[in-house]
Design an enzyme around this catalytic site. Sequence first.
Site, PDB file in Angstrom:
ATOM      1  N   HIS A 104     -21.526  14.684  35.180  1.00 35.49           N
ATOM      2  CA  HIS A 104     -21.995  13.961  33.994  1.00 35.49           C
ATOM      3  C   HIS A 104     -23.425  13.495  34.286  1.00 35.49           C
ATOM      4  CE1 HIS A 104     -17.609  12.935  34.107  1.00 35.49           C
ATOM      5  NE2 HIS A 104     -17.662  12.856  32.795  1.00 35.49           N
ATOM      6  N   ASP A 107     -23.512  10.505  36.534  1.00 34.45           N
ATOM      7  CA  ASP A 107     -23.056  10.656  37.925  1.00 34.45           C
ATOM      8  C   ASP A 107     -24.235  10.799  38.874  1.00 34.45           C
ATOM      9  OD1 ASP A 107     -20.462  10.822  36.934  1.00 34.45           O
ATOM     10  OD2 ASP A 107     -20.458  13.016  36.925  1.00 34.45           O
ATOM     11  N   GLU A 235     -12.378  19.095  26.024  1.00 25.76           N
ATOM     12  CA  GLU A 235     -11.316  18.799  26.999  1.00 25.76           C
ATOM     13  C   GLU A 235     -10.274  17.884  26.362  1.00 25.76           C
ATOM     14  OE1 GLU A 235     -12.644  17.767  30.958  1.00 25.76           O
ATOM     15  OE2 GLU A 235     -10.929  16.446  31.226  1.00 25.76           O
ATOM     16  N   GLU A 271      -6.952  20.208  31.396  1.00 24.74           N
ATOM     17  CA  GLU A 271      -6.716  19.476  32.640  1.00 24.74           C
ATOM     18  C   GLU A 271      -5.212  19.301  32.845  1.00 24.74           C
ATOM     19  OE1 GLU A 271      -9.428  16.380  33.620  1.00 24.74           O
ATOM     20  OE2 GLU A 271      -7.854  15.094  34.421  1.00 24.74           O
ATOM     21  N   HIS A 274      -3.727  15.957  32.000  1.00 29.36           N
ATOM     22  CA  HIS A 274      -3.806  15.631  30.571  1.00 29.36           C
ATOM     23  C   HIS A 274      -2.674  16.317  29.813  1.00 29.36           C
ATOM     24  CE1 HIS A 274      -8.429  14.754  30.873  1.00 29.36           C
ATOM     25  NE2 HIS A 274      -7.715  14.075  31.739  1.00 29.36           N
ATOM     26  N   ASP A 312      -4.795  11.877  38.489  1.00 25.63           N
ATOM     27  CA  ASP A 312      -5.838  12.799  38.972  1.00 25.63           C
ATOM     28  C   ASP A 312      -5.721  13.128  40.454  1.00 25.63           C
ATOM     29  OD1 ASP A 312      -7.076  13.051  36.500  1.00 25.63           O
ATOM     30  OD2 ASP A 312      -8.571  11.503  36.872  1.00 25.63           O
TER      31      ASP A 312
HETATM   32  C1  XLS Z   1     -11.063  12.112  32.182  1.00 27.71           C
HETATM   33  C2  XLS Z   1     -11.665  13.449  32.087  1.00 27.71           C
HETATM   34  C3  XLS Z   1     -13.114  13.519  32.492  1.00 27.71           C
HETATM   35  C4  XLS Z   1     -13.728  14.805  32.005  1.00 27.71           C
HETATM   36  C5  XLS Z   1     -15.224  14.815  32.016  1.00 27.71           C
HETATM   37  O1  XLS Z   1      -9.856  11.924  32.115  1.00 27.71           O
HETATM   38  O2  XLS Z   1     -10.886  14.315  32.827  1.00 27.71           O
HETATM   39  O3  XLS Z   1     -13.242  13.369  33.881  1.00 27.71           O
HETATM   40  O4  XLS Z   1     -13.280  15.888  32.747  1.00 27.71           O
HETATM   41  O5  XLS Z   1     -15.769  13.857  31.186  1.00 27.71           O
HETATM   42 NI    NI Z   2     -11.363  16.271  33.292  1.00 26.93          NI
HETATM   43 NI    NI Z   3      -8.608  13.343  33.573  1.00 23.20          NI
END
Ligand code: XLS
Ligand code: NI
Ligand code: NI
Length: 445
Positions: A104, A107, A235, A271, A274, A312
């Site tokens: 990002h 970051d 995403e 993801e 997610h 995560d």
């Molecule tokens: C958060 C997301 C984030 C995205 C990027 O849950 O996974 O990390 O991948 O903004």
């Molecule tokens: Ni992510």
């Molecule tokens: Ni995430």
Amino acid sequence: MSEDFFSDVTGIIPFGGPDASDPLSYRVYQPDRMVLGKRMEDHLRIAVCLWHSFAWPGSDVFGVGTFDRPWLVAGQDPMVAARAKLDAAFEFLTKLGVPFFCFHDVDVSPAGATFAESRSNLDTVAGWIAEHMDRTGKHLLWGTANLFSHPRYAAGAATNPDPAVFAYAAAQVKVMLETTQRLGGANYTLWGGREGYETLLNTDLAREETQLARFLTLVAEHKHKIGFKGLLLIEPKPQEPTKHQYDYDAATVHGFLVRHGLEGEYHVNLEVNHATLAGHSFHHDVAYAVANGIFGSIDANRGDPQNGWDTDQFPNSVDELSLALYEILKGGGFTTGGFNFDAKLRRQSMARTDLFHGHIGGIDTLARSLLVAAGMIEHRTLDAPRDARYAGWSGAVGTSILDGSASLESLEARVAAGAIAPTPVSGGQEALENAVNQRIWAIRD
Ligand code: XLS
Ligand code: NI
Ligand code: NI
């Protein structure tokens, strides 16, 4: 550049084979190993994320950072610290031996007092990143803008009730999309962190959907205007930090794209954690995306089945990822996407070397899953039974239904005359589960 942030590792993490005793070696991952006619590295396209792995100190809502990360220690000149962070990240990428990274804007680049100052910082930092990329041969899998951390985004970015926030977010995405292009990024990702709601009592759902569609249309237009070649990726996530996020899962995103004429403009970055938070298996979301032509890229991680949030963690389940990789391979594999480790260490894993252990385990899990998926394709483990299951649709009845020549009247006449009489057949699920396990257990190295 000083090469001393990860002194426990002296060269590139080697392949040690399945019986390796050195924990800092790969048991399975061999970049040059050919799998279905393609190098393992080119199948997996692995990336390290710079947020969890380099910009997060190990803090949580109950406590401060715990990690040994000299570039994050407070009180340093922000640009000097940003430089050290990049030195550390590229040293890590090189030693881990993977081709890609993701980040990002925030970051890597300190916020300035004004938008113009933040933009200028990012411009400077992007120059340093470009130098590191030239020197190390690493590539950018995707860039993204953080539209969720700053207080201005508390009520969302594109879906904010205040158009000034929409405008600010648009400006930030423009800069980051152009920065991604400048660095040769393969894709650009939009995670709708706070595009959702906390309560319906103050939320106009229809209005917010219109705003989100407008925003994504503007981004797609700008992509074409500047000639960015990569995919735009959305995403999905069902909730957290919001109570409900609009980009709930792959199917929800797909419906949104179709409703707003954005099909073809966006693909999904799925993801693992997610998908499971949305109540799906990861296999489901990948299969849905592939089946509907919106598959783009993956954020690799895992949740904890006992916790209802986005933990995560680094992936460690070959069972789970083999099926996802199978769908990806069946769909033709990644084009510009890849496996980005959007995964974070546990707060007690304080040592810098723990970053290697997390990534090595995740990479070996992906490598082994790739071998299993390739085995399933070679043995037609699922293809053959699936083809047999739908074989009737190639026959006369099935063809007449699908080509439109049959009507309710003609079908009723044939059923009533006894010419069509269905016979239930076994779905064979247990046999299929055994066949998949056979391929999982067949992999030794
Ligand atoms: C958060 C997301 C984030 C995205 C990027 O849950 O996974 O990390 O991948 O903004
Ligand atoms: Ni992510
Ligand atoms: Ni995430």
